[in-house]
Motif scaffolding. Structure first.
Motif, PDB file in Angstrom:
ATOM      1  N   GLY A  39       0.803  -1.215   0.000  1.00 58.30           N
ATOM      2  CA  GLY A  39       0.000   0.000   0.000  1.00 58.30           C
ATOM      3  C   GLY A  39       0.833   1.260   0.000  1.00 58.30           C
ATOM      4  N   GLY A  40       2.131   1.129  -0.177  1.00 63.00           N
ATOM      5  CA  GLY A  40       3.015   2.277  -0.239  1.00 63.00           C
ATOM      6  C   GLY A  40       3.444   2.813   1.107  1.00 63.00           C
ATOM      7  N   GLU A  41       3.109   2.102   2.183  1.00 67.77           N
ATOM      8  CA  GLU A  41       3.351   2.646   3.518  1.00 67.77           C
ATOM      9  C   GLU A  41       4.838   2.781   3.843  1.00 67.77           C
ATOM     10  N   VAL A  42       5.632   1.793   3.471  1.00 68.53           N
ATOM     11  CA  VAL A  42       7.070   1.862   3.761  1.00 68.53           C
ATOM     12  C   VAL A  42       7.717   2.978   2.949  1.00 68.53           C
ATOM     13  N   LEU A  43       7.393   3.044   1.676  1.00 70.14           N
ATOM     14  CA  LEU A  43       7.949   4.088   0.819  1.00 70.14           C
ATOM     15  C   LEU A  43       7.513   5.472   1.295  1.00 70.14           C
ATOM     16  N   ALA A  44       6.318   5.584   1.811  1.00 69.10           N
ATOM     17  CA  ALA A  44       5.805   6.885   2.250  1.00 69.10           C
ATOM     18  C   ALA A  44       6.582   7.453   3.431  1.00 69.10           C
ATOM     19  N   GLU A  45       7.321   6.606   4.146  1.00 73.57           N
ATOM     20  CA  GLU A  45       8.103   7.102   5.272  1.00 73.57           C
ATOM     21  C   GLU A  45       9.331   7.894   4.823  1.00 73.57           C
ATOM     22  N   VAL A  46       9.704   7.778   3.555  1.00 72.55           N
ATOM     23  CA  VAL A  46      10.879   8.477   3.039  1.00 72.55           C
ATOM     24  C   VAL A  46      10.569   9.969   2.925  1.00 72.55           C
TER      25      VAL A  46
ATOM     26  N   ASN B 190      -4.209  -2.941  -2.919  1.00 69.70           N
ATOM     27  CA  ASN B 190      -2.990  -2.279  -2.455  1.00 69.70           C
ATOM     28  C   ASN B 190      -2.529  -1.210  -3.437  1.00 69.70           C
ATOM     29  N   ALA B 191      -2.640  -1.499  -4.740  1.00 73.72           N
ATOM     30  CA  ALA B 191      -2.234  -0.512  -5.740  1.00 73.72           C
ATOM     31  C   ALA B 191      -3.068   0.761  -5.605  1.00 73.72           C
ATOM     32  N   GLU B 192      -4.354   0.603  -5.385  1.00 74.61           N
ATOM     33  CA  GLU B 192      -5.225   1.772  -5.202  1.00 74.61           C
ATOM     34  C   GLU B 192      -4.830   2.552  -3.951  1.00 74.61           C
ATOM     35  N   ARG B 193      -4.529   1.829  -2.894  1.00 69.59           N
ATOM     36  CA  ARG B 193      -4.113   2.484  -1.655  1.00 69.59           C
ATOM     37  C   ARG B 193      -2.788   3.225  -1.851  1.00 69.59           C
ATOM     38  N   ALA B 194      -1.859   2.590  -2.573  1.00 77.90           N
ATOM     39  CA  ALA B 194      -0.565   3.225  -2.816  1.00 77.90           C
ATOM     40  C   ALA B 194      -0.713   4.493  -3.658  1.00 77.90           C
ATOM     41  N   ARG B 195      -1.589   4.461  -4.648  1.00 73.31           N
ATOM     42  CA  ARG B 195      -1.804   5.668  -5.461  1.00 73.31           C
ATOM     43  C   ARG B 195      -2.317   6.818  -4.604  1.00 73.31           C
ATOM     44  N   ALA B 196      -3.253   6.508  -3.712  1.00 73.44           N
ATOM     45  CA  ALA B 196      -3.808   7.564  -2.855  1.00 73.44           C
ATOM     46  C   ALA B 196      -2.753   8.118  -1.915  1.00 73.44           C
ATOM     47  N   LEU B 197      -1.862   7.264  -1.445  1.00 69.62           N
ATOM     48  CA  LEU B 197      -0.860   7.682  -0.475  1.00 69.62           C
ATOM     49  C   LEU B 197       0.329   8.364  -1.134  1.00 69.62           C
TER      50      LEU B 197
END
Length: 271
Positions: free
Chosen positions: A58-65, A81-88
């Motif tokens: 969901g992009g959560e780890v990458l979002a910490e950068v 998860n792809a949809e969640r990652a796009r939103a994040l």
């Protein structure tokens, strides 16, 4: 502690999308590997102008950068998860590409200076090498062999040795066979502890590959046994295995006599 039925019902209703584990706070713990992947990821991304994060969840780890390179792309194969990652990640300029398991990466050769992954499903070493620029690096934290087997085997019984895949030595051999140079490999075994049956139900719903076809009704006897153990003050203890892989696509140039020499010096050893 609340009743078995209450704990299980709560865990069955809880959201399991994405790749965050805050729901387990106060219910389960897991040690972290000593290399600090999130810090390492942030440092590496700050050194390049283009990067790809594989199996981003969901992009959560990458979002910490805190800061991304000018070209930052992430891939994910599970649509929720792809949809969640796009939103994040989308608002921060990250392009999230939905991919198919086992399909080639949808990028031209030599697109990225850095490819990263935290717990990739199945690293495709030839594709990783292909999309890296010469001299580019792959930096990833992988799940190791036999991870969480103390938990998994409570439900499926003893697993044969052949099932214990993800051996880092085999992955190094596969990476090198694909034309990458593995310049660093670190390993860790981390203690996990589950303190209530709801935590077990939730993690098995999230990590669906651990116990295929898991369900509360089918596995009620095992769950009740774990519930009784935890109520007696004995958590379910398991161990996750992790390894950090740093590999490089060699950058070579012609030398006198037609020999090929390395163009780039080795990267410094990891702290």
């Amino acid at each position: 502690m609340r009743s078995f039925e209450e704990l299980v019902a709560e865990a069955e209703a809880a959201d399991t999308t994405g790749w965050r584990f805050e729901w387990l706070a106060g219910r389960a713990t897991e040690e972290r590997p000593p290399w600090g992947y999130s810090r390492l990821l942030a440092a590496r991304l700050g050194e390049v102008t283009s990067a790809l994060d594989i199996d981003t969840g969901g992009g959560e780890v990458l979002a910490e950068v805190p800061t991304f390179p000018p070209t930052m792309v992430a891939t994910e194969s599970w649509p929720p998860n792809a949809e969640r990652a796009r939103a994040l990640l989308g608002p921060r300029g990250v392009r999230v590409v939905e991919t198919d398991d086992g399909a080639p990466l949808p990028f031209p050769d030599g697109t990225f200076e850095l490819v990263t992954a935290r717990h990739p499903v199945r690293p495709d070493w030839r594709e990783i090498r292909r999309v890296l620029v010469p001299g580019g690096h792959y930096v990833a934290q992988h799940v190791g062999p036999g991870s969480a087997f103390e938990l998994i085997e409570r439900f499926v019984g003893p697993l044969p040795g052949g099932v214990r895949s993800r051996d880092p030595r085999l992955e190094v051999a596969e990476a090198e066979a694909a034309g990458l140079e593995v310049v660093a490999l670190e390993r860790a075994v981390c203690r996990m502890a589950f303190h209530d049956v709801g935590a077990v139900v939730w993690i098995l719903r999230k990590c669906v590959w651990w116990v295929p076809d898991f369900s509360v009704s089918r596995d009620e006897r095992t769950l009740r046994g774990l519930d009784a153990q935890m109520r007696a003050g004995r958590p379910l203890v398991a161990h996750s295995t992790r390894h950090l892989v740093v590999a490089r696509r060699p950058s070579r140039r012609a030398a006198p006599g037609g020999l090929m020499n390395e163009e780039d010096p080795p990267i410094p050893a990891l702290a």
